[in-house]
Design a protein around this motif. Structure first.
Motif, PDB file in Angstrom:
ATOM      1  N   PRO A 105       9.894 -31.750  -4.028  1.00 38.10           N
ATOM      2  CA  PRO A 105      11.005 -31.786  -3.066  1.00 38.10           C
ATOM      3  C   PRO A 105      12.228 -30.974  -3.497  1.00 38.10           C
ATOM      4  N   ALA A 106      12.517 -30.943  -4.799  1.00 36.81           N
ATOM      5  CA  ALA A 106      13.670 -30.171  -5.258  1.00 36.81           C
ATOM      6  C   ALA A 106      13.499 -28.691  -4.946  1.00 36.81           C
ATOM      7  N   VAL A 107      12.287 -28.169  -5.192  1.00 42.49           N
ATOM      8  CA  VAL A 107      12.000 -26.770  -4.912  1.00 42.49           C
ATOM      9  C   VAL A 107      12.027 -26.517  -3.409  1.00 42.49           C
ATOM     10  N   ALA A 108      11.407 -27.427  -2.633  1.00 42.54           N
ATOM     11  CA  ALA A 108      11.344 -27.257  -1.190  1.00 42.54           C
ATOM     12  C   ALA A 108      12.735 -27.283  -0.567  1.00 42.54           C
ATOM     13  N   THR A 109      13.592 -28.195  -1.013  1.00 39.51           N
ATOM     14  CA  THR A 109      14.929 -28.299  -0.435  1.00 39.51           C
ATOM     15  C   THR A 109      15.723 -27.026  -0.665  1.00 39.51           C
ATOM     16  N   ARG A 110      15.716 -26.557  -1.919  1.00 41.71           N
ATOM     17  CA  ARG A 110      16.474 -25.339  -2.225  1.00 41.71           C
ATOM     18  C   ARG A 110      15.877 -24.123  -1.508  1.00 41.71           C
ATOM     19  N   GLY A 111      14.548 -24.019  -1.528  1.00 39.23           N
ATOM     20  CA  GLY A 111      13.904 -22.868  -0.916  1.00 39.23           C
ATOM     21  C   GLY A 111      14.142 -22.798   0.582  1.00 39.23           C
ATOM     22  N   LEU A 112      14.024 -23.939   1.272  1.00 36.08           N
ATOM     23  CA  LEU A 112      14.224 -23.948   2.717  1.00 36.08           C
ATOM     24  C   LEU A 112      15.680 -23.702   3.088  1.00 36.08           C
ATOM     25  N   ALA A 113      16.612 -24.246   2.304  1.00 36.75           N
ATOM     26  CA  ALA A 113      18.028 -24.002   2.584  1.00 36.75           C
ATOM     27  C   ALA A 113      18.367 -22.523   2.411  1.00 36.75           C
ATOM     28  N   LEU A 114      17.817 -21.915   1.351  1.00 39.30           N
ATOM     29  CA  LEU A 114      18.019 -20.488   1.136  1.00 39.30           C
ATOM     30  C   LEU A 114      17.406 -19.672   2.273  1.00 39.30           C
ATOM     31  N   ALA A 115      16.205 -20.078   2.704  1.00 37.79           N
ATOM     32  CA  ALA A 115      15.542 -19.375   3.801  1.00 37.79           C
ATOM     33  C   ALA A 115      16.361 -19.466   5.077  1.00 37.79           C
ATOM     34  N   ALA A 116      16.884 -20.640   5.371  1.00 33.88           N
ATOM     35  CA  ALA A 116      17.679 -20.818   6.590  1.00 33.88           C
ATOM     36  C   ALA A 116      18.942 -19.965   6.549  1.00 33.88           C
TER      37      ALA A 116
END
Length: 290
Positions: free
Chosen positions: A28-39
């Motif tokens: 989840p830590a990776v997913a949260t940061r990655g998706l926020a960066l993508a957005a």
């Protein structure tokens, strides 16, 4: 108008399509940061796209008229397309201001609920069962008496560990970044919701590590959701998915720790650089013509 100008708009649809698959096995830590960066990257590229299209409304106005002969720069598009782009740009700005104002006002109301104790906790005498991490300097956890009455001692520890994880990792920044991106570009609403969900999963995993019992955290998540809104908890996919995730072993995803951020950065970087290169060429030519 070169085709590359339209690519940032297509990036939003692509990200939404692949984001679910990309984070399925990611921590989840990776997913949260990655998706926020993508957005954030997709919203920036989308705004550049709309900006280019809107500029074509002024193609007859000096000094833009002097740029028509230059290759690789925006050429006129049909008036309705440029007007729609300008409308979307303005609508996105209005949505962004509203989102920022709503989040600011909500944070101010939560801070007004009481002064934090030495342990960074505020207990509000409210019947509604809620707990929330209130960001600030310093941040604190607000929990209501309604929720305290619904939980036992171990479950209260889970809730506090969950909310303090939100504060410790500054999840509000990642969530607000994704929300701002979705305000500018409504196509990114699924990505905004995914970031909010992954932030909750991140806090769940942190709480599970602290209390050493994933089953307890799963029961607490379900119990708190039922106390807050029985209908929402029973029919809410988010709560059910969180409980199911906690029933499984903690995600480790060795390769996804590297591959997901790298893929996101590379994809957004390529498209954003294309848009930025066109913008830089347009700005340089405009200044030269002026």
């Amino acid at each position: 108008m070169t085709l590359a100008v339209y690519l940032p708009a297509l990036l939003s649809l692509l990200l939404v399509a692949v984001s679910g698959l990309a984070v399925r096995r990611a921590p989840p830590a990776v997913a949260t940061r990655g998706l926020a960066l993508a957005a954030a990257g997709a919203a920036a590229a989308y705004t550049c796209c709309l900006g280019f299209l809107t500029l074509t409304l002024l193609d007859d106005v000096p000094p833009l008229a002097a740029l028509d002969h230059l290759p690789g720069l925006p050429k006129p598009v049909p008036g309705p397309i440029a007007l729609v782009a300008a409308g979307l740009l303005g609508w996105g700005a209005v949505r962004l201001v509203r989102d920022r104002r709503l989040r600011r006002d909500t944070a101010e109301r939560l801070r007004a609920a009481g002064r934090p104790r030495a342990d960074g906790l505020v207990v509000a005498d409210w019947a509604a069962p809620h707990a929330v991490a209130v960001p600030g300097r310093p941040g604190h956890v607000l929990i209501t008496t309604g929720l305290l009455r619904a939980l036992d001692g171990r479950e209260r520890r889970v809730v506090l560990a969950h909310e303090r994880a939100h504060l410790r990792h500054r999840h509000h920044r990642l969530v607000s970044t994704a929300a701002a991106a979705a305000a500018v570009n409504p196509l990114l609403v699924p990505l905004r919701d995914a970031v909010a969900y992954q932030a909750e999963r991140w806090a769940d995993e942190e709480a599970a590590v602290q209390v050493g019992d994933r089953g307890l955290v799963a029961r607490c998540v379900a119990k708190a959701a039922l106390a807050a809104s029985p209908v929402l908890a029973l029919g809410g996919t988010s709560v059910v998915d969180r409980v199911h995730a906690l029933r499984r072993p903690a995600p480790r995803g060795r390769w996804t720790r590297l591959l997901l951020p790298a893929a996101v950065v590379a994809g957004i970087g390529v498209v954003t650089l294309v848009a930025a290169a066109e913008f830089a060429a347009l700005a340089a030519a405009w200044l030269g013509a002026a």
